[in-house]
Design an enzyme around this catalytic site. Structure first.
Site, PDB file in Angstrom:
ATOM      1  N   ARG A 126      41.535  46.428  34.085  1.00 24.84           N
ATOM      2  CA  ARG A 126      41.609  45.441  35.171  1.00 24.84           C
ATOM      3  C   ARG A 126      42.961  45.516  35.891  1.00 24.84           C
ATOM      4  O   ARG A 126      43.154  44.900  36.931  1.00 24.84           O
ATOM      5  CB  ARG A 126      41.330  44.025  34.641  1.00 24.84           C
ATOM      6  CG  ARG A 126      42.425  43.433  33.841  1.00 24.84           C
ATOM      7  CD  ARG A 126      42.105  42.059  33.268  1.00 24.84           C
ATOM      8  NE  ARG A 126      42.920  41.857  32.087  1.00 24.84           N
ATOM      9  CZ  ARG A 126      44.196  41.523  32.103  1.00 24.84           C
ATOM     10  NH1 ARG A 126      44.813  41.334  33.246  1.00 24.84           N
ATOM     11  NH2 ARG A 126      44.862  41.381  30.981  1.00 24.84           N
ATOM     12  N   ASP A 246      57.141  37.056  28.536  1.00 25.79           N
ATOM     13  CA  ASP A 246      56.138  37.547  29.498  1.00 25.79           C
ATOM     14  C   ASP A 246      56.219  36.805  30.835  1.00 25.79           C
ATOM     15  O   ASP A 246      55.300  36.865  31.653  1.00 25.79           O
ATOM     16  CB  ASP A 246      54.711  37.475  28.942  1.00 25.79           C
ATOM     17  CG  ASP A 246      53.700  38.189  29.836  1.00 25.79           C
ATOM     18  OD1 ASP A 246      54.049  39.228  30.420  1.00 25.79           O
ATOM     19  OD2 ASP A 246      52.567  37.673  29.970  1.00 25.79           O
TER      20      ASP A 246
HETATM   21  C1  0GY Z   1      51.769  41.468  31.011  1.00 26.00           C
HETATM   22  C2  0GY Z   1      50.317  41.485  31.124  1.00 26.00           C
HETATM   23  C3  0GY Z   1      49.562  41.665  32.235  1.00 26.00           C
HETATM   24  C4  0GY Z   1      49.988  42.269  33.439  1.00 26.00           C
HETATM   25  C5  0GY Z   1      50.873  43.285  33.534  1.00 26.00           C
HETATM   26  O1  0GY Z   1      52.030  44.936  34.649  1.00 26.00           O
HETATM   27  C6  0GY Z   1      51.187  44.058  34.758  1.00 26.00           C
HETATM   28  O2  0GY Z   1      50.583  43.804  35.791  1.00 26.00           O
HETATM   29  O3  0GY Z   1      51.528  43.698  32.479  1.00 26.00           O
HETATM   30  C7  0GY Z   1      48.145  41.286  32.157  1.00 26.00           C
HETATM   31  O4  0GY Z   1      47.540  40.981  33.196  1.00 26.00           O
HETATM   32  O5  0GY Z   1      47.595  41.241  31.029  1.00 26.00           O
HETATM   33  O6  0GY Z   1      52.348  42.132  30.155  1.00 26.00           O
HETATM   34  O7  0GY Z   1      52.396  40.764  31.792  1.00 26.00           O
END
Ligand code: 0GY
Length: 293
Positions: A126, A246
């Protein structure tokens, strides 16, 4: 930003737990600001702005000393916003970049100079369109020469298929968010056991015991169902776990996490001072600041 985007918490609680001196928020991101650092054409989401000034303010408010800023997929392989934040941090941030196979040696050297010490390979469909293994292997071989490591992000169901590739990488490998376990399954069930076996049998692997907010089905504020998974990892592999907020919590749809309450999650999964010292201070310092130690 996307119509259903939930911006980060505007007014998080002050944590009850006092972080030990030298604590590192080892997983956070910056988004834009878009007016300065545009988002990638191939992105799968458009977030709110969440720039370095907000990140550093949160770092100081929560009591962290340093950050590890992980390139977010909405910026693709343009690491400018992340590298700009590293440079502005005054040696208080390191980075994990996204690069393509055509990255030049000069570009890698420039990222190293800014503070990058790893690359991220993302297999979550996704978020990205994953590439064949050879694409990532070529990058891994090049960054290994710089002493960097690889961060991998994948769904638990994909671990079996990726196992041989992950375990053949020539660097330390850091797994995001505990390999995204299904926390409604038993902690001693086959899915999480597979991840524990990976950690047990391959000492080059580290696990981020992050994102209770993302993994929990029980939900906030306590995220009780995630505790056994994270605590098992912290106690089984004390010298190979990392923790981070995060922030700004991309793609969460269920709720907006309170970053102060997330910090209060730490003493529930790392129950002694020694475990917290490894998790928050010693392990990230070894991976990200050892050339400065
Ligand atoms: C996270 C998790 C997400 C997104 C990303 O790089 C990103 O877009 O890592 C997620 O949507 O699970 O580590 O922040």
């Amino acid at each position: 930003m996307d119509a259903d985007w939930l911006p980060f918490h505007p007014d998080p609680s002050l944590p009850e737990f006092t972080l030990p001196p030298g604590s590192v928020d080892a997983h956070c991101h910056v988004f834009g600001p878009e007016s300065e650092f545009g988002f990638a054409a191939e992105r799968k989401y458009t977030p709110c702005d969440a720039g370095k000034d907000e990140l550093f303010k949160l770092r100081d408010f929560l009591g962290f000393e340093r950050n590890v800023i992980v390139q977010a997929t909405c910026h693709g392989a343009d690491n400018s916003a992340m590298a700009d934040a590293l440079r502005a941090s005054g040696d208080r941030a390191r980075g994990v970049a996204t690069v393509r196979p055509d990255v030049t040696d000069d570009e890698l050297a420039e990222l190293h100079e800014a503070g990058v010490r790893g690359v991220r390979f993302n297999f979550v469909k996704r978020l990205v369109d994953p590439k064949p293994d050879a694409y990532y292997r070529g990058i891994a071989e090049r960054i290994a020469r710089l002493g960097w490591h690889v961060v991998v992000y994948f769904e638990a169901a994909d671990l079996a298929e990726r196992w041989d590739f992950f375990t053949s990488l020539p660097t330390v490998v850091v797994v995001d968010h505990m390999g995204r376990p299904d926390v409604t399954a038993p902690v001693d069930g086959p899915e999480f056991e597979r991840f524990l076996t990976l950690m047990r049998d391959h000492r080059q692997f580290y696990a981020k015991v992050t994102c209770p907010d993302r993994l929990s089905v029980a939900g906030p504020p306590d995220y009780d169902d995630v505790v056994p998974f994270a605590k098992t990892l912290v106690e089984s592999f004390p010298d190979r776990v990392l923790w981070g907020t995060d922030w700004p919590h991309p793609n969460l749809k269920s709720h907006v996490p309170d970053d102060g309450r997330l910090v209060d999650f730490v003493p529930r999964i790392a129950v002694t001072e020694q475990l917290r010292q490894y998790l928050l201070v010693d392990n990230p310092a070894r991976l990200y600041w050892s050339d400065y130690a």
